[in-house]
Design an enzyme around this catalytic site. Structure first.
Site, PDB file in Angstrom:
ATOM      1  CG  HIS A   8      -2.174   1.502   1.020  1.00 25.80           C
ATOM      2  ND1 HIS A   8      -1.525   2.098   1.243  1.00 25.80           N
ATOM      3  CD2 HIS A   8      -3.564   0.851   0.514  1.00 25.80           C
ATOM      4  CE1 HIS A   8      -2.402   2.811   1.016  1.00 25.80           C
ATOM      5  NE2 HIS A   8      -3.934   2.063   0.888  1.00 25.80           N
ATOM      6  CD  GLU A  47      -5.581   1.764  -3.318  1.00 29.94           C
ATOM      7  OE1 GLU A  47      -6.436   1.668  -2.685  1.00 29.94           O
ATOM      8  OE2 GLU A  47      -4.394   1.190  -2.194  1.00 29.94           O
ATOM      9  N   GLY A  92     -11.270   2.723   1.322  1.00 32.55           N
ATOM     10  CA  GLY A  92     -10.383   3.235   2.186  1.00 32.55           C
ATOM     11  C   GLY A  92     -11.584   3.944   3.110  1.00 32.55           C
TER      12      GLY A  92
HETATM   13  P1  PGA Z   1      -9.615   6.077  -0.017  1.00 32.07           P
HETATM   14  O1  PGA Z   1      -8.818   5.191   0.713  1.00 32.07           O
HETATM   15  O2  PGA Z   1     -10.918   5.244  -0.180  1.00 32.07           O
HETATM   16  O3  PGA Z   1      -9.944   6.783   1.816  1.00 32.07           O
HETATM   17  O4  PGA Z   1      -9.224   7.092  -1.333  1.00 32.07           O
HETATM   18  C1  PGA Z   1      -8.696   3.699  -0.215  1.00 32.07           C
HETATM   19  C2  PGA Z   1      -7.160   2.861  -0.149  1.00 32.07           C
HETATM   20  O5  PGA Z   1      -6.433   3.274   0.869  1.00 32.07           O
HETATM   21  O6  PGA Z   1      -7.189   2.128  -0.104  1.00 32.07           O
END
Ligand code: PGA
Length: 253
Positions: free
Chosen positions: A99, A173, A237
């Site tokens: 991540h 991401e 998230g």
């Molecule tokens: P977010 O986070 O949906 O708050 O943008 C996603 C993640 O970090 O997996």
């Protein structure tokens, strides 16, 4: 045909043990119901100390559990780390690795992520490998170069790794989309995922891959994201900390 989606509720370090247990028990029936939805896999990713108690609460249901990171070692003098076999024993069938927050605040490198993936495959935990470009790379049109660099050690590791009883989830991401409210455009996601689909089938054809998107996924934008055919699931998230919001993301058709 109904599309199968995997939804990972990445709680990050937002819910300490007591709050995580209150959250899950307060919405227990709703979570169980949501996980029974056809063509749907719900994976909760709480922090490590919460995994086992939640596992005891949800075992026997369709709800799955994921770690948020794992060690690249199986045992030894690695203070503070958690190995893949422990995650397995704590009830995990998935584990997030690489991540961007671990790459930034932890000590993840592209090589360590590849090692972690091998550790997870060894114990049949589905790795959720996160990759993504930063804002500068995005603005300079260097997304694929950044992803390629992140993926190369992984592909090298997989050429020597025989065992693949579980799929590998590749979560795209964009770093600039995480927690910012800025979702990537459908066009950008589609072109990136189609490149990822080609790369994975070319460089690691023996493995079953699924492509996920993450970065500010919420009820407001899920409709637009679900029009992208290559997306097999979402890493959610912030929106997963509000059950009703998460439910809307899952239930949107
Ligand atoms: P977010 O986070 O949906 O708050 O943008 C996603 C993640 O970090 O997996």
């Amino acid at each position: 045909m109904n599309k199968h989606y995997t939804y990972l509720a990445n709680w990050k370090m937002n819910l300490p043990l007591n709050e995580a247990l209150t959250f899950i028990s307060g919405h227990y029936d709703d979570f169980v119901l949501l996980s029974k939805k056809p063509h749907t896999q719900i994976v909760i990713c709480p922090s490590t100390e919460t995994l086992y108690p939640i596992h005891q609460m949800v075992q026997g249901t369709n709800l799955q559990l994921s770690g948020q990171d794992c060690s690249q070692h199986t045992r030894g003098s690695f203070t503070g780390q958690v190995c893949a076999p422990s995650l397995k024993q704590a009830g995990c069938s998935f584990c997030i690795i690489g991540h961007s927050e671990q790459r930034l605040f932890g000590c993840d490198t592209n090589e360590s992520v590849a090692h972690k993936c091998a550790m997870l495959l060894d114990v049949d935990i589905t790795p959720v490998v996160c990759i993504g470009e930063n804002l500068e790379q995005y603005k300079n049109g260097k997304t694929l170069e950044a992803l390629s660099e992140q993926l190369n050690p992984l592909f090298t590791m997989l050429t020597t790794h025989q065992k693949a009883h579980v799929p590998i989830l590749l979560a795209y991401e964009p770093i600039w989309a995480i927690g910012t409210g800025n979702v990537a455009t459908n066009e950008h996601i589609e072109s990136t995922l189609s490149w990822l689909a080609q790369e994975t089938s070319k460089k690691a054809p023996l493995f079953k891959w699924k492509l996920l998107y993450g970065g500010s996924v919420k009820a407001e934008n899920i409709g637009q994201l679900k029009t992208i055919p290559l997306i097999d699931g979402f890493l959610v998230g912030g929106a997963s900390l509000d059950f009703e919001e998460f439910e809307k993301v899952v239930n949107y058709v």
